[in-house]
Each structure stands twice: as structure tokens, then as C-alpha cells.
Design a protein around this motif. Sequence first.
Motif, PDB file in Angstrom:
ATOM      1  N   ALA A 207       0.827  -1.200   0.000  1.00 51.57           N
ATOM      2  CA  ALA A 207       0.000   0.000   0.000  1.00 51.57           C
ATOM      3  C   ALA A 207       0.865   1.255   0.000  1.00 51.57           C
ATOM      4  O   ALA A 207       0.538   2.238  -0.672  1.00 51.57           O
ATOM      5  CB  ALA A 207      -0.927  -0.011   1.221  1.00 51.57           C
ATOM      6  N   ALA A 208       1.965   1.230   0.750  1.00 52.07           N
ATOM      7  CA  ALA A 208       2.871   2.374   0.769  1.00 52.07           C
ATOM      8  C   ALA A 208       3.476   2.614  -0.611  1.00 52.07           C
ATOM      9  O   ALA A 208       3.622   3.758  -1.054  1.00 52.07           O
ATOM     10  CB  ALA A 208       3.979   2.140   1.795  1.00 52.07           C
ATOM     11  N   ARG A 209       3.787   1.535  -1.325  1.00 50.93           N
ATOM     12  CA  ARG A 209       4.344   1.661  -2.672  1.00 50.93           C
ATOM     13  C   ARG A 209       3.299   2.248  -3.631  1.00 50.93           C
ATOM     14  O   ARG A 209       3.621   3.110  -4.467  1.00 50.93           O
ATOM     15  CB  ARG A 209       4.827   0.300  -3.165  1.00 50.93           C
ATOM     16  N   LEU A 210       2.063   1.825  -3.497  1.00 54.73           N
ATOM     17  CA  LEU A 210       0.994   2.353  -4.354  1.00 54.73           C
ATOM     18  C   LEU A 210       0.703   3.818  -4.049  1.00 54.73           C
ATOM     19  O   LEU A 210       0.251   4.562  -4.917  1.00 54.73           O
ATOM     20  CB  LEU A 210      -0.277   1.528  -4.167  1.00 54.73           C
ATOM     21  N   MET A 211       0.989   4.227  -2.818  1.00 56.55           N
ATOM     22  CA  MET A 211       0.803   5.632  -2.443  1.00 56.55           C
ATOM     23  C   MET A 211       1.922   6.516  -2.970  1.00 56.55           C
ATOM     24  O   MET A 211       1.862   7.743  -2.857  1.00 56.55           O
ATOM     25  CB  MET A 211       0.734   5.760  -0.919  1.00 56.55           C
ATOM     26  N   GLY A 212       2.934   5.907  -3.554  1.00 59.14           N
ATOM     27  CA  GLY A 212       4.035   6.677  -4.103  1.00 59.14           C
ATOM     28  C   GLY A 212       5.173   6.929  -3.136  1.00 59.14           C
ATOM     29  O   GLY A 212       6.061   7.747  -3.421  1.00 59.14           O
ATOM     30  N   LEU A 213       5.183   6.238  -1.997  1.00 52.52           N
ATOM     31  CA  LEU A 213       6.255   6.426  -1.038  1.00 52.52           C
ATOM     32  C   LEU A 213       7.528   5.718  -1.512  1.00 52.52           C
ATOM     33  O   LEU A 213       7.449   4.642  -2.110  1.00 52.52           O
ATOM     34  CB  LEU A 213       5.838   5.876   0.334  1.00 52.52           C
ATOM     35  N   PRO A 214       8.690   6.289  -1.237  1.00 55.42           N
ATOM     36  CA  PRO A 214       9.960   5.666  -1.661  1.00 55.42           C
ATOM     37  C   PRO A 214      10.321   4.499  -0.744  1.00 55.42           C
ATOM     38  O   PRO A 214      11.192   4.616   0.134  1.00 55.42           O
ATOM     39  CB  PRO A 214      10.963   6.820  -1.551  1.00 55.42           C
ATOM     40  N   VAL A 215       9.688   3.373  -0.954  1.00 61.05           N
ATOM     41  CA  VAL A 215       9.829   2.235  -0.046  1.00 61.05           C
ATOM     42  C   VAL A 215      11.281   1.775   0.054  1.00 61.05           C
ATOM     43  O   VAL A 215      11.792   1.514   1.146  1.00 61.05           O
ATOM     44  CB  VAL A 215       8.920   1.075  -0.514  1.00 61.05           C
ATOM     45  N   VAL A 216      11.962   1.662  -1.085  1.00 53.56           N
ATOM     46  CA  VAL A 216      13.353   1.185  -1.074  1.00 53.56           C
ATOM     47  C   VAL A 216      14.243   2.128  -0.271  1.00 53.56           C
ATOM     48  O   VAL A 216      15.043   1.684   0.566  1.00 53.56           O
ATOM     49  CB  VAL A 216      13.872   1.040  -2.518  1.00 53.56           C
ATOM     50  N   LYS A 217      14.108   3.426  -0.492  1.00 50.20           N
ATOM     51  CA  LYS A 217      14.925   4.396   0.233  1.00 50.20           C
ATOM     52  C   LYS A 217      14.627   4.359   1.726  1.00 50.20           C
ATOM     53  O   LYS A 217      15.541   4.490   2.560  1.00 50.20           O
ATOM     54  CB  LYS A 217      14.696   5.801  -0.319  1.00 50.20           C
ATOM     55  N   VAL A 218      13.360   4.194   2.071  1.00 46.97           N
ATOM     56  CA  VAL A 218      12.984   4.145   3.486  1.00 46.97           C
ATOM     57  C   VAL A 218      13.607   2.936   4.159  1.00 46.97           C
ATOM     58  O   VAL A 218      14.178   3.033   5.263  1.00 46.97           O
ATOM     59  CB  VAL A 218      11.451   4.120   3.629  1.00 46.97           C
ATOM     60  N   LYS A 219      13.539   1.776   3.507  1.00 50.29           N
ATOM     61  CA  LYS A 219      14.075   0.554   4.104  1.00 50.29           C
ATOM     62  C   LYS A 219      15.599   0.623   4.218  1.00 50.29           C
ATOM     63  O   LYS A 219      16.181   0.178   5.212  1.00 50.29           O
ATOM     64  CB  LYS A 219      13.642  -0.661   3.291  1.00 50.29           C
ATOM     65  N   ILE A 220      16.251   1.199   3.208  1.00 51.21           N
ATOM     66  CA  ILE A 220      17.702   1.377   3.310  1.00 51.21           C
ATOM     67  C   ILE A 220      18.021   2.356   4.439  1.00 51.21           C
ATOM     68  O   ILE A 220      18.960   2.144   5.229  1.00 51.21           O
ATOM     69  CB  ILE A 220      18.283   1.880   1.983  1.00 51.21           C
ATOM     70  N   GLY A 221      17.222   3.405   4.532  1.00 52.54           N
ATOM     71  CA  GLY A 221      17.456   4.439   5.537  1.00 52.54           C
ATOM     72  C   GLY A 221      17.400   3.910   6.961  1.00 52.54           C
ATOM     73  O   GLY A 221      18.242   4.272   7.795  1.00 52.54           O
ATOM     74  N   VAL A 222      16.435   3.041   7.277  1.00 52.19           N
ATOM     75  CA  VAL A 222      16.311   2.555   8.656  1.00 52.19           C
ATOM     76  C   VAL A 222      17.498   1.663   9.031  1.00 52.19           C
ATOM     77  O   VAL A 222      17.963   1.685  10.190  1.00 52.19           O
ATOM     78  CB  VAL A 222      14.979   1.798   8.869  1.00 52.19           C
ATOM     79  N   TYR A 223      18.011   0.897   8.078  1.00 52.98           N
ATOM     80  CA  TYR A 223      19.174   0.061   8.385  1.00 52.98           C
ATOM     81  C   TYR A 223      20.446   0.891   8.503  1.00 52.98           C
ATOM     82  O   TYR A 223      21.339   0.556   9.293  1.00 52.98           O
ATOM     83  CB  TYR A 223      19.331  -1.039   7.326  1.00 52.98           C
ATOM     84  N   VAL A 224      20.537   1.970   7.737  1.00 52.51           N
ATOM     85  CA  VAL A 224      21.674   2.881   7.879  1.00 52.51           C
ATOM     86  C   VAL A 224      21.641   3.540   9.258  1.00 52.51           C
ATOM     87  O   VAL A 224      22.678   3.656   9.937  1.00 52.51           O
ATOM     88  CB  VAL A 224      21.654   3.945   6.764  1.00 52.51           C
ATOM     89  N   ILE A 225      20.451   3.967   9.693  1.00 51.72           N
ATOM     90  CA  ILE A 225      20.312   4.557  11.031  1.00 51.72           C
ATOM     91  C   ILE A 225      20.707   3.550  12.102  1.00 51.72           C
ATOM     92  O   ILE A 225      21.454   3.868  13.038  1.00 51.72           O
ATOM     93  CB  ILE A 225      18.867   5.038  11.248  1.00 51.72           C
ATOM     94  N   SER A 226      20.222   2.325  11.959  1.00 48.13           N
ATOM     95  CA  SER A 226      20.534   1.290  12.940  1.00 48.13           C
ATOM     96  C   SER A 226      22.031   1.016  12.998  1.00 48.13           C
ATOM     97  O   SER A 226      22.623   0.917  14.085  1.00 48.13           O
ATOM     98  CB  SER A 226      19.777   0.004  12.597  1.00 48.13           C
ATOM     99  N   GLY A 227      22.671   0.905  11.831  1.00 44.37           N
ATOM    100  CA  GLY A 227      24.103   0.640  11.810  1.00 44.37           C
ATOM    101  C   GLY A 227      24.907   1.789  12.364  1.00 44.37           C
ATOM    102  O   GLY A 227      25.869   1.574  13.132  1.00 44.37           O
ATOM    103  N   ALA A 228      24.548   3.021  12.016  1.00 41.68           N
ATOM    104  CA  ALA A 228      25.288   4.184  12.498  1.00 41.68           C
ATOM    105  C   ALA A 228      25.179   4.316  14.014  1.00 41.68           C
ATOM    106  O   ALA A 228      26.173   4.631  14.696  1.00 41.68           O
ATOM    107  CB  ALA A 228      24.782   5.449  11.817  1.00 41.68           C
ATOM    108  N   LEU A 229      23.987   4.064  14.568  1.00 44.17           N
ATOM    109  CA  LEU A 229      23.816   4.157  16.019  1.00 44.17           C
ATOM    110  C   LEU A 229      24.526   3.018  16.735  1.00 44.17           C
ATOM    111  O   LEU A 229      25.046   3.203  17.842  1.00 44.17           O
ATOM    112  CB  LEU A 229      22.328   4.166  16.373  1.00 44.17           C
ATOM    113  N   ALA A 230      24.569   1.851  16.117  1.00 45.65           N
ATOM    114  CA  ALA A 230      25.360   0.758  16.685  1.00 45.65           C
ATOM    115  C   ALA A 230      26.838   1.135  16.690  1.00 45.65           C
ATOM    116  O   ALA A 230      27.573   0.836  17.649  1.00 45.65           O
ATOM    117  CB  ALA A 230      25.142  -0.531  15.896  1.00 45.65           C
ATOM    118  N   GLY A 231      27.301   1.794  15.622  1.00 49.56           N
ATOM    119  CA  GLY A 231      28.675   2.264  15.576  1.00 49.56           C
ATOM    120  C   GLY A 231      28.962   3.287  16.656  1.00 49.56           C
ATOM    121  O   GLY A 231      30.027   3.251  17.295  1.00 49.56           O
TER     122      GLY A 231
END
Length: 332
Positions: A207-231
Motif C-alpha cells: 500500500a505504501a508503494r501504491l501511495m508513491g512512497l519511496p519504499v526502497v529508500k525508506v528501508k535502506i534508511g532505517v538500516y543505515v540509522i541502525s548501523g550508524a547508532l550501533a557504531g
Amino acid sequence: MKTSSPSDAPRPGHSSVAALLQSQGALIALVSILLFGALRYDNFIGWQNVSDVLSNSSKFGLIAVGMAFVIMSGGIDLSVGTVAVLSSVLAARYSNYGIAPGIAAGIVVGLLAGLVNGVLIARFRLMPFIVTLCTYIAARGLALIISDRQTVSISYEHGFDTVGQGDFLALPIPLWIAAAIVLAGALLLRYARFGRAVLAVGGNEEAARLMGLPVVKVKIGVYVISGALAGLAGVIVASQTSGSPTEGVGWELIAIASVVVGGTLLTGGQGSVLNTVTGVLLLSVILNLINFENGYTGGAHLTLGSYWQTIARGLFLLAVILLQSRLARRSP
């Protein structure tokens, strides 16, 4: 066919109470334990003990905030513990060049690990469990190789130890760092488009993809945040003690438990950064309470070894999670 009657519907008062307990169950449990400890033990809410608990909880708070964003998006990150360990080893090694290089080395390696996780999961549609498990293993191996299976000492000449051991306005610097990250995470989730997109993707990715949200960027973004905070957590660990390749065992489980106890759904689409921090504090205070109980001399007391302490914490957290799950089903 059985028809519902007005008496079958949940009463508004009961529904509101159930919703409050479900969303703030960890906070209620935390306050209850603090009251019990304050009444039973001397100095339990003394400044020194409170400061120590908050300082020791800071690294877990950083990891849990990153984990919260990942889980709210519908994913999972099992690599945060070993990524923090790898970051601590590199931060300790680069602390010889100054505070900034040490901090940068730890954060950058965590960010890169998160980026790899995010790209493999979002772009190549691989399972988060498998990808982050592979990163977990790889990060542990790299930490052992870089450290040569030995503890890496930090440099005290450039003041790198002040990051984890220094004070500012009578409060530990790690606490200030964690508080700033928590505030930024809470604002990002509540007011930024990215935060709303994270919840939308976690609630229903298609549904988020059909709404035009950048799903791929969002999913990459949350893992980048998680990794940076772990660092960043690894940087704090290194500055407090050293860069040890054997640290970090079970940290990812502590982060996941904190997120779940804070009321975030493992299925994604719902969660709170502030409640996640409450879950972190609850875990830390439970351990602190057990330590005080072991040293209690004012009467009958319960002595628990390290293994039984782990069992007691697990049972208590299970009780909180079961209660919240039950209340979530009863609330509208």
C-alpha cells in the motif's frame, strides 16, 4: 446467528484503560520497580546509582533506537551487537590519531554495515533475518581479525576517554549523547515525512508503494540509522573501557526486547522511540534491583547468581509482554 448486544461491546472506560496500559505498560512497570527499590534499599535512587544506571544504559539506548526504526518498518537487525563490537575495535585503534578520527571510524563502519544490510534487503529483496545474521557473523570475524584476538587499548593522550567517562554539567557525556539521539529520533518519527513513511511501510509495504512512497529508500534508511547508532554505541564502549572483540554478546536481543517491551509491534507499522527508551531503562533497573537485593542486609532477602538473574529478567519481561499483548487484543 448470534448477534452482538450492547453489553458485549467493550465499555469506553475499560477500553481507554486497556489502551493506556498497552502503550505505557513499560513505564508503569518502571515506576513500580523504582518505588519498590526506593522503599527497600538505601541509595537506590541516590544520585550516584542513578547516574551509573543511566550512563551504562546509554549504549543500549542508542542500539535500541536504531532497532526501533528497523522493526517499525517491518524488518529486524540481528547484527547490531557485533557491529558495535567492530566499531569499538576500530574506534580504539584510531583513537591514537585523536578524538575525531576515533569517533568517525566507529560511526562510519557502522553506517557502512547498515548500508550493506539495507541494500541487500531493499534492492535485492532478501530476508532481513538472513542478511543481518550474515552481517552478524562477518562483523564478529572482522573484529577478531583487526584486533588479532586481543583487546585494543585506547589512547589517553588525546582525551578519547572523555567521550565515555567525562561529565558535562554534572551528567555523564554518554547520557547527553543518548538523550540527543533519542530526542532527534522522536522528532524524526513524529514530525518528519521519513518517520511517517517508516510507519506506512511497516504497516503495509504494498500500500505504501501504491501511495508513491519511496519504499526502497525508506528501508535502506532505517538500516543505515541502525548501523550508524550501533557504531556510535561502539565508540562509547571503547572510550569507557577498550575495544574488545569478545563484547556485545546478546546486545541485539536486549535491543529487540527493549523495543517490544516499549509497545512496538514486531509486525511493524506502530511504535514509539520514547517508549523504547523506557524499555531500555526497565531492563537496566531490573538488573540493578537484583544487584541491590543480593547485597541487602536489612533482613530476609533473595540471592540470585548471574544465571538466575538472567532467568528472572527474562520471566519479568515475558510477563510484561504477555500483559501488553492481551491488552492490545482487548483495546479497540
